[in-house]
Motif scaffolding. Structure first.
Motif, PDB file in Angstrom:
ATOM      1  N   ILE A 233       0.861  -1.174   0.000  1.00 48.25           N
ATOM      2  CA  ILE A 233       0.000   0.000   0.000  1.00 48.25           C
ATOM      3  C   ILE A 233       0.898   1.224   0.000  1.00 48.25           C
ATOM      4  O   ILE A 233       1.500   1.574   1.028  1.00 48.25           O
ATOM      5  CB  ILE A 233      -0.966  -0.004   1.205  1.00 48.25           C
ATOM      6  N   LEU A 234       1.030   1.853  -1.153  1.00 44.38           N
ATOM      7  CA  LEU A 234       1.898   3.020  -1.320  1.00 44.38           C
ATOM      8  C   LEU A 234       1.057   4.277  -1.092  1.00 44.38           C
ATOM      9  O   LEU A 234       0.184   4.600  -1.893  1.00 44.38           O
ATOM     10  CB  LEU A 234       2.508   3.061  -2.722  1.00 44.38           C
ATOM     11  N   GLU A 235       1.337   4.975  -0.007  1.00 41.67           N
ATOM     12  CA  GLU A 235       0.579   6.182   0.324  1.00 41.67           C
ATOM     13  C   GLU A 235       1.490   7.396   0.231  1.00 41.67           C
ATOM     14  O   GLU A 235       2.559   7.429   0.860  1.00 41.67           O
ATOM     15  CB  GLU A 235      -0.024   6.071   1.721  1.00 41.67           C
ATOM     16  N   ASP A 236       1.060   8.388  -0.541  1.00 47.81           N
ATOM     17  CA  ASP A 236       1.933   9.554  -0.727  1.00 47.81           C
ATOM     18  C   ASP A 236       1.606  10.661   0.278  1.00 47.81           C
ATOM     19  O   ASP A 236       0.788  10.487   1.190  1.00 47.81           O
ATOM     20  CB  ASP A 236       1.876  10.047  -2.181  1.00 47.81           C
ATOM     21  N   SER A 237       2.228  11.810   0.095  1.00 52.59           N
ATOM     22  CA  SER A 237       2.094  12.910   1.063  1.00 52.59           C
ATOM     23  C   SER A 237       0.690  13.500   1.094  1.00 52.59           C
ATOM     24  O   SER A 237       0.323  14.188   2.046  1.00 52.59           O
ATOM     25  CB  SER A 237       3.106  14.012   0.735  1.00 52.59           C
ATOM     26  N   ASN A 238      -0.113  13.223   0.073  1.00 49.78           N
ATOM     27  CA  ASN A 238      -1.503  13.699   0.031  1.00 49.78           C
ATOM     28  C   ASN A 238      -2.492  12.640   0.507  1.00 49.78           C
ATOM     29  O   ASN A 238      -3.696  12.809   0.340  1.00 49.78           O
ATOM     30  CB  ASN A 238      -1.867  14.121  -1.400  1.00 49.78           C
ATOM     31  N   LYS A 239      -1.970  11.555   1.066  1.00 50.95           N
ATOM     32  CA  LYS A 239      -2.791  10.431   1.528  1.00 50.95           C
ATOM     33  C   LYS A 239      -3.492   9.721   0.361  1.00 50.95           C
ATOM     34  O   LYS A 239      -4.510   9.047   0.554  1.00 50.95           O
ATOM     35  CB  LYS A 239      -3.850  10.877   2.553  1.00 50.95           C
ATOM     36  N   ASN A 240      -2.931   9.848  -0.824  1.00 54.53           N
ATOM     37  CA  ASN A 240      -3.443   9.124  -1.981  1.00 54.53           C
ATOM     38  C   ASN A 240      -2.713   7.791  -2.123  1.00 54.53           C
ATOM     39  O   ASN A 240      -1.594   7.622  -1.631  1.00 54.53           O
ATOM     40  CB  ASN A 240      -3.291   9.957  -3.259  1.00 54.53           C
ATOM     41  N   ILE A 241      -3.355   6.842  -2.817  1.00 57.34           N
ATOM     42  CA  ILE A 241      -2.894   5.456  -2.871  1.00 57.34           C
ATOM     43  C   ILE A 241      -2.700   5.030  -4.326  1.00 57.34           C
ATOM     44  O   ILE A 241      -3.428   5.457  -5.217  1.00 57.34           O
ATOM     45  CB  ILE A 241      -3.934   4.524  -2.202  1.00 57.34           C
ATOM     46  N   ILE A 242      -1.738   4.139  -4.531  1.00 54.37           N
ATOM     47  CA  ILE A 242      -1.513   3.548  -5.855  1.00 54.37           C
ATOM     48  C   ILE A 242      -2.277   2.216  -5.957  1.00 54.37           C
ATOM     49  O   ILE A 242      -2.126   1.332  -5.104  1.00 54.37           O
ATOM     50  CB  ILE A 242      -0.017   3.275  -6.101  1.00 54.37           C
ATOM     51  N   VAL A 243      -3.097   2.103  -6.988  1.00 53.70           N
ATOM     52  CA  VAL A 243      -3.668   0.802  -7.346  1.00 53.70           C
ATOM     53  C   VAL A 243      -3.439   0.587  -8.833  1.00 53.70           C
ATOM     54  O   VAL A 243      -3.201   1.540  -9.582  1.00 53.70           O
ATOM     55  CB  VAL A 243      -5.175   0.691  -7.005  1.00 53.70           C
ATOM     56  N   GLU A 244      -3.510  -0.663  -9.247  1.00 51.80           N
ATOM     57  CA  GLU A 244      -3.253  -0.989 -10.646  1.00 51.80           C
ATOM     58  C   GLU A 244      -4.215  -2.088 -11.091  1.00 51.80           C
ATOM     59  O   GLU A 244      -4.745  -2.838 -10.264  1.00 51.80           O
ATOM     60  CB  GLU A 244      -1.802  -1.458 -10.823  1.00 51.80           C
ATOM     61  N   LYS A 245      -4.428  -2.153 -12.395  1.00 55.25           N
ATOM     62  CA  LYS A 245      -5.337  -3.149 -12.962  1.00 55.25           C
ATOM     63  C   LYS A 245      -4.552  -4.380 -13.380  1.00 55.25           C
ATOM     64  O   LYS A 245      -3.508  -4.271 -14.035  1.00 55.25           O
ATOM     65  CB  LYS A 245      -6.059  -2.544 -14.173  1.00 55.25           C
ATOM     66  N   ARG A 246      -5.055  -5.552 -12.984  1.00 57.33           N
ATOM     67  CA  ARG A 246      -4.419  -6.807 -13.414  1.00 57.33           C
ATOM     68  C   ARG A 246      -4.830  -7.075 -14.864  1.00 57.33           C
ATOM     69  O   ARG A 246      -6.022  -7.210 -15.155  1.00 57.33           O
ATOM     70  CB  ARG A 246      -4.881  -7.979 -12.550  1.00 57.33           C
ATOM     71  N   VAL A 247      -3.863  -7.168 -15.741  1.00 54.94           N
ATOM     72  CA  VAL A 247      -4.193  -7.378 -17.157  1.00 54.94           C
ATOM     73  C   VAL A 247      -3.734  -8.745 -17.660  1.00 54.94           C
ATOM     74  O   VAL A 247      -4.179  -9.202 -18.712  1.00 54.94           O
ATOM     75  CB  VAL A 247      -3.578  -6.273 -18.041  1.00 54.94           C
ATOM     76  N   GLU A 248      -2.860  -9.415 -16.903  1.00 52.73           N
ATOM     77  CA  GLU A 248      -2.383 -10.712 -17.358  1.00 52.73           C
ATOM     78  C   GLU A 248      -3.457 -11.778 -17.156  1.00 52.73           C
ATOM     79  O   GLU A 248      -4.341 -11.642 -16.313  1.00 52.73           O
ATOM     80  CB  GLU A 248      -1.089 -11.115 -16.625  1.00 52.73           C
ATOM     81  N   ASN A 249      -3.388 -12.828 -17.961  1.00 50.69           N
ATOM     82  CA  ASN A 249      -4.319 -13.939 -17.795  1.00 50.69           C
ATOM     83  C   ASN A 249      -4.063 -14.629 -16.464  1.00 50.69           C
ATOM     84  O   ASN A 249      -2.967 -14.572 -15.910  1.00 50.69           O
ATOM     85  CB  ASN A 249      -4.186 -14.938 -18.946  1.00 50.69           C
ATOM     86  N   GLY A 250      -5.071 -15.298 -15.969  1.00 51.08           N
ATOM     87  CA  GLY A 250      -4.963 -15.956 -14.674  1.00 51.08           C
ATOM     88  C   GLY A 250      -6.052 -15.448 -13.757  1.00 51.08           C
ATOM     89  O   GLY A 250      -7.032 -14.844 -14.204  1.00 51.08           O
ATOM     90  N   ILE A 251      -5.871 -15.695 -12.467  1.00 54.01           N
ATOM     91  CA  ILE A 251      -6.903 -15.278 -11.519  1.00 54.01           C
ATOM     92  C   ILE A 251      -7.037 -13.757 -11.508  1.00 54.01           C
ATOM     93  O   ILE A 251      -6.076 -13.028 -11.673  1.00 54.01           O
ATOM     94  CB  ILE A 251      -6.614 -15.791 -10.085  1.00 54.01           C
ATOM     95  N   TRP A 252      -8.264 -13.295 -11.368  1.00 54.53           N
ATOM     96  CA  TRP A 252      -8.558 -11.880 -11.110  1.00 54.53           C
ATOM     97  C   TRP A 252      -8.212 -10.952 -12.273  1.00 54.53           C
ATOM     98  O   TRP A 252      -7.954  -9.770 -12.068  1.00 54.53           O
ATOM     99  CB  TRP A 252      -7.864 -11.410  -9.835  1.00 54.53           C
ATOM    100  N   LYS A 253      -8.217 -11.468 -13.489  1.00 55.16           N
ATOM    101  CA  LYS A 253      -7.923 -10.613 -14.641  1.00 55.16           C
ATOM    102  C   LYS A 253      -8.917  -9.451 -14.699  1.00 55.16           C
ATOM    103  O   LYS A 253     -10.116  -9.622 -14.518  1.00 55.16           O
ATOM    104  CB  LYS A 253      -8.010 -11.416 -15.941  1.00 55.16           C
ATOM    105  N   ASN A 254      -8.387  -8.259 -14.958  1.00 51.38           N
ATOM    106  CA  ASN A 254      -9.136  -7.003 -15.094  1.00 51.38           C
ATOM    107  C   ASN A 254      -9.701  -6.475 -13.770  1.00 51.38           C
ATOM    108  O   ASN A 254     -10.432  -5.483 -13.766  1.00 51.38           O
ATOM    109  CB  ASN A 254     -10.266  -7.119 -16.129  1.00 51.38           C
ATOM    110  N   LEU A 255      -9.373  -7.122 -12.659  1.00 55.39           N
ATOM    111  CA  LEU A 255      -9.673  -6.543 -11.361  1.00 55.39           C
ATOM    112  C   LEU A 255      -8.493  -5.668 -10.938  1.00 55.39           C
ATOM    113  O   LEU A 255      -7.415  -5.715 -11.526  1.00 55.39           O
ATOM    114  CB  LEU A 255      -9.914  -7.636 -10.316  1.00 55.39           C
TER     115      LEU A 255
END
Length: 346
Positions: A233-255
């Motif tokens: 959980i990467l939290e910056d100085s503005n209390k914002n967070i980095i999330v990313e979309k899973r694009v590879e095949n396998g479990i949870w694709k596009n989540l």
């Protein structure tokens, strides 16, 4: 004993009151069948209502954003079902003028619709005389008729399909198919069925031969892979967070997920911390790192046993791509990540 008539009579007296049994609308029936793949009725019912409320017809579903579909599906698992559901809705609208195929062979051509689902839609919506074959049907037929063929083998499936088809009343396919599945779900259950109250107890092969626990026979064992996942959980100085979309095949694709470091073996949190300290996000280093959970959170899937830890990385600068908590909460996540977000980001 007339197996089919006894079964249907049992069904008429014992069937559950379920909304998809009150309609022949193929969209409703297709939706229910996709949701109920790998999902119990009690768990799937709220999702069925939620989908119909948000997407009342196939056009509404086809015109939806995939993220909205996945968000509504969140918690059901097997997310390829949701992606296929959305893809097929678009196919029906764009290529078929919004009209569902009206027979088994054409239904089979739809993505995400296999032999069982096609048979269910064809018989429930159009009363086409094609027998369904799912886990419940395998169990009922193998026990009652004493069939010890390996149900994991395709050649066995052919024999079971022939038997089910031979029992199917031509003019009452819908009721028979629903009856045999309901009988397997309520009466002829996998473990410890109440055979003393069964309408077939005087003629059931497995009961007479004391083979209830042996049938149906299935040889294949599912190989389960252990995985060790560290979410950051990467939290910056503005209390914002980095999330990313899973694009590879396998479990949870596009989540969506947090940045991930996967390890090949089990480690304690301090050992994993040594790797995480070297994590570099676009040449920026965190000023502080701590672990949320020393012990792994276990999350079991059908073929994977996930061991999960969450680490917090605080930065004293802005991070490119970081978003507010309010925004990231709108994305679809695997349920284990959704639960973490709900518990830790109020």
């Amino acid at each position: 004993m007339d197996f089919s008539n006894v079964l249907i009579n049992w069904y008429l007296q014992n069937m559950r009151n379920l909304p998809w049994r009150e309609t022949t609308n193929p969209y409703h029936i297709w939706l229910s069948e996709i949701i109920l793949q790998q999902t119990r009725v009690a768990q799937g019912l709220p999702y069925y209502y939620a989908f119909l409320k948000k997407f009342p017809d196939v056009n509404a579903l086809a015109n939806a954003d995939e993220e909205d579909v996945l968000k509504l599906w969140q918690g059901l698992g097997y997310y390829s079902r949701a992606r296929n559901l959305h893809f097929t809705a678009k196919t029906i609208v764009n290529d078929m003028h919004g009209e569902f195929p009206s027979n088994y062979k054409e239904l089979l051509k739809l993505k995400g619709v296999g032999e069982y689902t096609a048979a269910a839609i064809a018989s429930f919506s159009y009363n086409e005389p094609v027998a369904v074959l799912d886990g419940n049907v395998f169990r009922v037929l193998s026990r009652y008729f004493g069939i010890n063929l390996d149900i994991s083998q395709s050649k066995s499936k052919i024999e079971f399909q022939k038997l089910a088809q031979s029992l199917l009343p031509d003019n009452n396919a819908s009721e028979f198919n629903q009856a045999i599945m309901e009988f397997g779900a309520l009466q002829c259950v996998p473990k410890n069925p109440n055979c003393s109250s069964c309408v077939f107890n005087s003629s059931c092969y497995a009961l007479q031969k004391n083979e209830i626990d042996k049938l149906p026979y299935k040889s294949k064992k599912i190989k389960v892979t252990k995985r060790f996942l560290n979410y950051l959980i990467l939290e910056d100085s503005n209390k914002n967070i980095i999330v990313e979309k899973r694009v590879e095949n396998g479990i949870w694709k596009n989540l969506f997920q947090f940045p991930l470091i996967e390890e090949i073996e089990e480690k304690n949190s301090d050992e994993s911390m040594m790797i995480i300290k070297n994590f570099n996000f676009k040449d920026k280093r965190p000023v502080d790192i701590f672990v949320y959970n020393e012990d792994y959170i276990r999350h079991k899937l059908s073929h994977q046993d996930l061991h999960i830890r969450f680490y917090k990385l605080n930065y004293d600068c802005e991070l490119e791509g970081a978003e507010s908590i309010e925004k990231i909460k709108k994305y679809p996540y695997p349920i284990v990540l959704h639960n973490f977000i709900e518990a830790n980001f109020s």
